[in-house]
Design an enzyme around this catalytic site. Structure first.
Site, PDB file in Angstrom:
ATOM      1  N   GLU B  60       0.814  -1.213   0.000  1.00 18.86           N
ATOM      2  CA  GLU B  60       0.000   0.000   0.000  1.00 18.86           C
ATOM      3  C   GLU B  60       0.845   1.259   0.000  1.00 18.86           C
ATOM      4  O   GLU B  60       0.520   2.248  -0.654  1.00 18.86           O
ATOM      5  CB  GLU B  60      -0.943   0.002   1.212  1.00 18.86           C
ATOM      6  CG  GLU B  60      -2.087  -0.996   1.132  1.00 18.86           C
ATOM      7  CD  GLU B  60      -1.673  -2.427   1.427  1.00 18.86           C
ATOM      8  OE1 GLU B  60      -0.515  -2.657   1.841  1.00 18.86           O
ATOM      9  OE2 GLU B  60      -2.511  -3.331   1.239  1.00 18.86           O
ATOM     10  N   HIS B 129      -9.402  -6.321  10.387  1.00 18.25           N
ATOM     11  CA  HIS B 129     -10.030  -6.154   9.077  1.00 18.25           C
ATOM     12  C   HIS B 129     -11.427  -5.548   9.175  1.00 18.25           C
ATOM     13  O   HIS B 129     -12.207  -5.637   8.237  1.00 18.25           O
ATOM     14  CB  HIS B 129     -10.132  -7.501   8.352  1.00 18.25           C
ATOM     15  CG  HIS B 129      -8.824  -8.020   7.861  1.00 18.25           C
ATOM     16  ND1 HIS B 129      -7.801  -8.343   8.707  1.00 18.25           N
ATOM     17  CD2 HIS B 129      -8.356  -8.269   6.614  1.00 18.25           C
ATOM     18  CE1 HIS B 129      -6.769  -8.776   8.005  1.00 18.25           C
ATOM     19  NE2 HIS B 129      -7.077  -8.737   6.735  1.00 18.25           N
TER      20      HIS B 129
END
Lengths: 346, 336
Positions: B60, B129
């Site tokens: 990322e 998550h």
């Protein structure tokens, strides 16, 4: 609450008797003494960070510690914050009590995933089997002539994150005791140090009994209005209170929040119920900041006592400016007093 | 007007913008061949090719950094971060670079970057998550953060985000992707920083965004039946900049408010809203502003615990009843 055991109190670095008359030390020196005391008491305490060993840290907070405790306990790390915090998490799992230094506030962002996704969650994810006695020391705030990335106030990120404790010291006495209490805590603590105040001096009485880590403290009693603050703004607010007393005859109560997560707002509520007015001061940009949470809680808890809206004095909603503009950016005595006037004039 | 899902509105808007402006390109993990974990980019690789729909490594920080560079040199990258949780790895690039470059270089470079990412719990994806960490971006001067709650806003705000010259975090929500609604056919961008009164009412203001704004509407309809209460719902739509005016105007009319968020309570956006209301409507408020938010724990995996931790319609109902009870008002009229 963690308290430092009197029997294991360290002797000062200069070897003098702790029972002697207290001497004046700076916040920086008090942190150094506190780290030394924690390391002497517990061989599992180790320090990690960039340039903290041979150099003693860019602010010299760890000065002399590598010399006395060796390279195994005071580790000079690569410039890799994610690695520093990640390694500390692993060490904590194996029973160590690592203390990480993040060189400047703005450098903490590369370590964010380790802090938020791992450090804050492992205790919960292991159903309490894994403890995370990790301290992350962060010199924070502006006022030293540095630029963005070196003058930031990122405490809100961590105070917002469930699973982390966040504290900020404002004076040498608190610095000395709070760093030891943070190290003794089994939970991860983000420890914010007011870098522009590192050289502020106060008498440090090593025989005193410290107040619990997660408690706020009334530093100045008063009945006209309440000011809540933390870190580098505490000195500014105390000076503002003195000035208001001399110039206007106002009697301001000043509360040092000390702990940002969990918050200890009972003294603030108690104070606001008497004064009816609250000013919250913080260096960070104001939107969704520590000041917002205090205002939200106080309007809920003290709704029928408030005579005026909570006034927030904060940094501006811009990236931290170049150093020539930082005097304009940082909330100063005048802005605090202006906020007090605003509250009183409502 | 057409009826479509939130997912379809996003996909169609990306296609429209890529056809309109050759500088718009997409980057992200599995967005090309696999068409995205949540299928938002379905069909776009086939239409626009590998140069404009780029499958990136699982890194990322790397692809967000690359997108910032591309944006500084004139392209309009739209990055997909698979879920907002993984944006933590790119936080340094977003906070220390994307948000600051315009100011640091005295306006010489702009960063017209969009980061699309879904947040939200409730899918049993575990603590790392299932986070709602949009506030990490809403804190940051130099960023814009939008959080549409319905398909029409998803379209109009994505149009606005792509055409904006500043970095925009575009918050989606896993629980909203299949939500259906009317979407206008024309491509007029919305205004970033403008809240919407999605349901006018007289008795109390409920302020929310993203999934909780949809929950607020459901609760409002239900409580109109069960309690005879007329609830006004303000959908923030944008977390930075905040539309304080719309919120304060509403509370000045209703005299009380409840703020909802899917995120942790302490230091949440709800704190800023409550502080804003207290500040802007101090003399109009009849009761303290209450906040409904998630339990302050990492979100548990076990379904029962996950459900218990997330704010529910019942939690909202309770907070509304408590607030109205504390001002002695029910059913739209003052109790003598």
């Amino acid at each position: 609450m963690t308290e430092v055991d009197a029997r294991s109190r360290p002797r000062p670095a200069d070897g003098s008797d702790p029972g002697q008359a207290p001497s004046k030390v700076t916040i920086g020196k008090a942190l150094n003494l506190g780290l030394r005391a924690a390391m002497e008491r517990d061989p599992k305490v180790i320090l990690m960070g960039e340039d903290i060993g041979r150099l003693g840290g860019v602010f010299r907070i760890t000065d002399g510690l590598q010399k006395d405790f060796g390279e195994q306990r005071v580790l000079d790390t690569p410039l890799a914050e994610s690695g520093i915090v990640g390694a500390a998490i692993g060490l904590a799992i194996r029973g160590y009590r690592p203390v990480c230094e993040i060189q400047f506030d703005g450098f903490i962002f590369p370590a964010f995933d380790q802090i938020v996704s791992q450090l804050a969650k492992l205790n919960y994810r292991s159903q309490g089997r894994i403890r995370m006695p990790v301290v992350i020391r962060v010199p924070f705030g502006g006022g030293i002539g540095a630029v963005e990335h070196h003058s930031e106030s990122p405490e809100s990120y961590f105070a917002h994150t469930a699973g982390l404790k966040v504290v900020a010291c404002s004076n040498p006495v608190d610095a000395y005791w709070m760093i030891q209490q943070a190290i003794e805590s089994d939970e991860p603590v983000l420890f914010f140090e007011p870098k522009r105040r590192y050289h502020e001096k106060a008498e440090l009485d090593l025989t005193a009994t410290p107040v619990p880590l997660h408690s706020s403290r009334v530093l100045r009693r008063g009945g006209t209005a309440t000011i809540a603050c933390y870190g580098p703004m505490v000195k500014t607010c105390l000076e503002a209170a003195e000035s208001a007393a001399e110039q206007e005859g106002h009697d301001l109560e000043v509360i040092d929040l000390r702990t940002l997560s969990p918050l200890d707002l009972e003294p603030v509520h108690e104070s606001v119920r008497r004064t009816g007015r609250l000013v919250v001061a913080s260096e960070a940009p104001g939107e969704s900041s520590i000041a917002s949470e205090i205002a939200a809680r106080v309007q809920q808890e003290c709704f029928y006592s408030l005579e005026a809206p909570v006034v927030r004095v904060t940094g501006f909603d811009t990236p931290y400016p170049p150093s020539k503009l930082e005097e304009e950016y940082l909330p100063d005595l005048d802005r605090v007093l202006h906020a007090v006037e605003q509250s009183l004039g409502w | 007007m057409s009826i479509m899902t939130y997912r379809q509105a996003l996909r169609d808007t990306l296609r429209t913008e890529m056809r309109r402006d050759p500088d718009v390109l997409l980057l992200g993990e599995e967005i090309g061949v696999f068409e995205g974990s949540y299928k938002i980019t379905a069909g776009l690789l086939a239409e626009f090719g590998e140069k404009r729909v780029r499958d990136t490594p699982i890194a990322e920080e790397g692809f967000t950094g690359a997108a910032i560079g591309a944006a500084m040199l004139g392209l309009r990258p739209v990055v997909e971060i698979m879920t907002i949780n993984f944006s933590l790895l790119a936080l340094d690039q977003i906070v220390n670079h994307a948000a600051k470059i315009y100011g640091m270089f005295g306006g010489q470079a702009r960063v017209p970057l969009v980061i699309r990412t879904p947040g939200g719990g409730g899918q049993q994806l575990g603590a790392t998550h299932s986070q709602n960490i949009e506030l990490y971006y809403a804190f940051v001067p130099g960023m814009k953060v939008v959080a549409p709650s319905n398909p029409a806003d998803a379209k109009s705000l994505l149009l606005a985000a792509i055409r904006d010259d500043d970095p925009v975090l575009f918050l989606e929500n896993l629980a909203l992707y299949n939500a259906k609604g009317e979407v206008p056919d024309d491509d007029t961008p919305g205004e970033i920083g403008r809240a919407a009164v999605t349901r006018p009412g007289r008795d109390i203001t409920v302020v929310a965004y993203s999934r909780m704004a949809a929950v607020a509407l459901t609760v409002a309809e239900r409580m109109a039946q069960t309690d005879g209460i007329d609830i006004e719902v303000v959908d923030l739509r944008s977390l930075r900049p905040l539309d304080r005016e719309t919120v304060v105007d509403s509370v000045r009319r209703t005299h009380c408010a409840v703020v909802l968020e899917d995120d942790w309570l302490t230091y949440g956006i709800g704190a800023e809203i409550a502080a804003t209301i207290s500040d802007g409507a101090f003399d109009w408020l009849d009761a303290p502003v209450r906040r409904v938010a998630m339990a302050e724990v990492p979100l548990p995996y076990a379904k029962t615990l996950e459900t218990a931790a997330l704010p529910s319609a019942d939690d909202v109902t309770t907070a509304i009843r408590q607030t109205l009870a504390s001002v002695g008002r029910r059913a739209g009229k003052d109790i003598p």
